[in-house]
Write a protein that holds these residues in place. Structure first.
Motif, PDB file in Angstrom:
ATOM      1  N   TYR A  79      54.027  34.040  64.497  1.00  0.00           N
ATOM      2  CA  TYR A  79      53.335  34.581  64.723  1.00  0.00           C
ATOM      3  C   TYR A  79      55.193  36.142  65.467  1.00  0.00           C
ATOM      4  O   TYR A  79      55.542  36.058  64.721  1.00  0.00           O
ATOM      5  CB  TYR A  79      53.569  34.638  66.749  1.00  0.00           C
ATOM      6  CG  TYR A  79      54.130  33.614  67.741  1.00  0.00           C
ATOM      7  CD1 TYR A  79      54.600  34.802  67.512  1.00  0.00           C
ATOM      8  CD2 TYR A  79      53.898  33.020  67.385  1.00  0.00           C
ATOM      9  CE1 TYR A  79      55.459  34.455  69.500  1.00  0.00           C
ATOM     10  CE2 TYR A  79      55.529  32.363  68.460  1.00  0.00           C
ATOM     11  CZ  TYR A  79      56.193  33.104  69.066  1.00  0.00           C
ATOM     12  OH  TYR A  79      57.054  32.468  70.366  1.00  0.00           O
TER      13      TYR A  79
ATOM     14  N   ILE B 279      50.078  30.482  61.520  1.00  0.00           N
ATOM     15  CA  ILE B 279      48.877  30.668  61.105  1.00  0.00           C
ATOM     16  C   ILE B 279      49.313  29.453  59.790  1.00  0.00           C
ATOM     17  O   ILE B 279      50.352  29.881  59.249  1.00  0.00           O
ATOM     18  CB  ILE B 279      48.590  31.766  61.225  1.00  0.00           C
ATOM     19  CG1 ILE B 279      47.212  31.662  59.997  1.00  0.00           C
ATOM     20  CG2 ILE B 279      49.492  32.707  60.134  1.00  0.00           C
ATOM     21  CD1 ILE B 279      45.739  31.761  61.556  1.00  0.00           C
TER      22      ILE B 279
ATOM     23  N   VAL C  37      45.565  37.580  63.198  1.00  0.00           N
ATOM     24  CA  VAL C  37      45.834  37.246  61.635  1.00  0.00           C
ATOM     25  C   VAL C  37      45.349  38.102  60.840  1.00  0.00           C
ATOM     26  O   VAL C  37      43.897  38.564  60.816  1.00  0.00           O
ATOM     27  CB  VAL C  37      45.373  35.570  60.992  1.00  0.00           C
ATOM     28  CG1 VAL C  37      44.505  35.738  60.545  1.00  0.00           C
ATOM     29  CG2 VAL C  37      46.315  35.758  59.923  1.00  0.00           C
TER      30      VAL C  37
ATOM     31  N   ASN D 239      50.507  37.806  60.438  1.00  0.00           N
ATOM     32  CA  ASN D 239      50.198  37.002  61.860  1.00  0.00           C
ATOM     33  C   ASN D 239      51.041  38.069  62.949  1.00  0.00           C
ATOM     34  O   ASN D 239      51.881  37.527  63.299  1.00  0.00           O
ATOM     35  CB  ASN D 239      50.592  35.772  61.806  1.00  0.00           C
ATOM     36  CG  ASN D 239      50.380  34.418  62.307  1.00  0.00           C
ATOM     37  OD1 ASN D 239      49.817  35.313  64.015  1.00  0.00           O
ATOM     38  ND2 ASN D 239      50.992  33.436  63.276  1.00  0.00           N
TER      39      ASN D 239
END
Length: 150
Positions: free
Chosen positions: A107, A84, A44, A73
């Motif tokens: 993601y 995240i 991240v 992310n």
């Protein structure tokens, strides 16, 4: 977790290589993953001003204090470990105090088809965001938003 994350990263890269070889359309959006805005796969990243290079990058969970104008992310797809969650704060002159925020990002996927993986933390009244924590976890829940009051 690092071994699982690495195994997931290897599997994800293999899948991506196959996608690039067989199904690439040659569009710019197909290049987002695995190197989203210079953010290494499995990490991240936070960006201070421009998106060409991260000012902060982390593979594991983190807490501290980092000013940021963007969060990306670029985590590898892995069950219960690829989204995240973050906390942040920003000074509000009208309230005269720090306001706390939280959020959840998906993601990065090819063509950004999996959900929002990037967030612009737009400053207001010359006050910007300070990210306080980054925590890997499962899918964002129905009540979790990309950015909301904590």
């Amino acid at each position: 977790m690092r071994i699982r994350r690495t195994a997931g990263l290897v599997a994800g890269c293999t899948t991506l290589a196959l996608f690039a070889t067989v199904g690439s359309t040659g569009t710019a959006s197909a290049a987002i993953y695995p190197s989203a805005y210079g953010c290494k796969p499995g990490n991240v990243c936070l960006y201070y001003s421009d998106m060409s290079s991260p000012s902060f990058s982390r593979e594991g969970n983190w807490s501290g204090s980092e000013f940021s104008m963007q969060i990306v992310n670029n985590g590898a797809q892995e069950r219960d470990q690829d989204h995240i969650r973050f906390t942040a704060e920003k000074y509000s002159p009208s309230a005269g105090k720090m306001i706390k925020y939280k959020g959840c990002l998906h993601y990065a996927t090819p063509n950004a088809t999996g959900g929002q993986y990037k967030l612009d933390l737009v400053p207001t009244n010359s006050y910007g965001y300070t990210v306080k924590s980054l925590t890997w976890g499962p899918e964002c829940g129905s009540g979790e938003e990309v950015l909301q009051f904590a």
